[in-house]
Design a protein around this motif. Structure first.
Motif, short mmCIF file in Angstrom:
data_model
loop_
_atom_site.label_atom_id
_atom_site.label_comp_id
_atom_site.label_asym_id
_atom_site.label_seq_id
_atom_site.Cartn_x
_atom_site.Cartn_y
_atom_site.Cartn_z
N TYR A 176 41.78 32.50 49.32
CA TYR A 176 40.70 33.23 50.89
C TYR A 176 39.98 32.13 51.69
O TYR A 176 40.25 32.32 52.97
N ALA A 233 33.79 36.81 49.89
CA ALA A 233 35.28 37.93 49.91
C ALA A 233 35.07 38.47 48.38
O ALA A 233 35.24 39.17 48.35
N THR A 278 39.85 37.50 54.73
CA THR A 278 40.10 38.68 53.96
C THR A 278 41.66 38.93 53.94
O THR A 278 42.24 39.46 53.46
N GLN A 338 36.08 42.25 46.96
CA GLN A 338 37.88 42.48 46.37
C GLN A 338 38.14 42.29 45.02
O GLN A 338 39.07 42.81 44.48
#
Length: 324
Positions: A167, A155, A91, A159
């Motif tokens: 990612y 991820a 990430t 996020q």
């Protein structure tokens, strides 16, 4: 009256302009490659290699590697598994190339491009790599079965990126970094380790402070860290609150972190962490389990040594000047 250029001259002019543009384009491309490899910073480089002898390797700047070591230390300090560290590293590679940047899309900041306006913390907190990693892990821990999910899915659930598939491309290098920085793969991280002249973080006190910053206060209590100011190796003592000190008259300082024989993974994590921080902390040598790294070149592998073959992690900082 001026004469129009001949076709031959016009062709020469176009060729010259094309060649000039090509040179500029190549220069810009070269600059971008350097920026990508070094994370936008110059200076000493680091290399992580596979522990499986398959030839897989990646290079990073010392700054990138130091930030990666912090992310890994925060994760293991919280009891997070290696998979969580791999997700966090992938990430940060996508969001900031592992550089603690003070800008981004809208109000995004730091290693993970977290936004104060979205409740991730204040600007000051987010720009603290230890805090940024910690709050990332807090959110990741809330994702159900994140260890079984594809990395990019896990991820993305933390996020909420506009580019959710991005990612995945960083999983290979994140996997190697995670294996080294969690101690799973022994002697797989090397750095040039040339001292960073812009900072004065040297000596055992600086090493101790950085350990506590990344791993938490229990790290020194658990390992019983012992420090000398004369460069000698000391035997482990069961100290509950170690108090490192440096020689007032100069000389190399040694920080010894005893590690239980059954905890070699912890030992290699600490050893790799020291290598990753070698530039900022002015570390000259790191030895553990009969292997030693010396500052100089990221291409030099850990070599066998009789020094500290059965002891803990031994960190030797550079010679310090005495008081003026």
């Amino acid at each position: 009256m001026l004469q129009s250029p001949t076709p031959k001259k016009r062709r020469r002019g176009r060729l010259f302009r094309f060649s000039s543009a090509l040179v500029v384009l190549l220069a810009v491309a070269g600059y971008l490659v350097v920026q990508y490899v070094t994370g936008g910073r110059g200076g000493p480089g680091c290399k992580v290699v596979s522990g499986k002898d398959d030839g897989q390797a990646y290079e990073f700047s010392q700054e990138q590697t130091m930030n990666a070591a912090t992310i890994a230390a925060v994760g293991t300090g919280r009891g997070m598994p290696e998979r969580a560290v791999t997700i966090a590293l992938a990430t940060a590679l996508q969001e900031s190339q592992l550089v603690n940047i003070e800008h981004g899309d809208l109000d995004s900041l730091g290693l993970f491009q977290q936004r104060p306006s979205q409740g991730w913390g204040t600007k000051k907190e987010i720009l603290d790599p230890t805090y940024a990693a910690g709050v990332f892990y807090e959110h990741l821990a809330e994702v159900n079965d994140y260890q079984q999910l594809p990395l990019t899915v896990a991820a993305q659930r933390v996020q909420r990126s506009g580019y959710p598939e991005a990612y995945a491309k960083h999983e290979p290098e994140a996997t190697l970094l995670s294996a080294a920085l969690t101690g799973q793969a022994a002697a797989t991280l090397t750095c040039q380790g040339l001292p960073d002249s812009t900072r004065a973080n040297t000596g055992p006190d600086a090493v101790r402070a950085a350990l506590v910053r990344d791993f938490g206060r229990t790290v020194l209590k658990e390992t019983g860290a012992e420090v000398t100011g004369d460069g000698s190796v000391t035997k482990a003592k069961a100290k509950s609150t170690p108090s490192p000190s440096a020689s007032a008259t100069g000389g190399s300082s040694t920080v010894t972190l005893p590690v239980r024989s059954e905890s070699t993974r912890t030992g290699w994590q600490l050893a790799h962490w020291a290598v990753a921080n070698s530039s900022v902390l002015h570390i000259e040598r790191v030895s553990y389990a009969g292997r030693e790294w010396s500052a100089g070149s990221a291409d030099d592998p850990w070599h066998s040594t009789a020094t500290n073959a059965s002891g803990g992690v031994r960190i030797v900082t550079e010679r310090q000047a005495g008081p003026k």
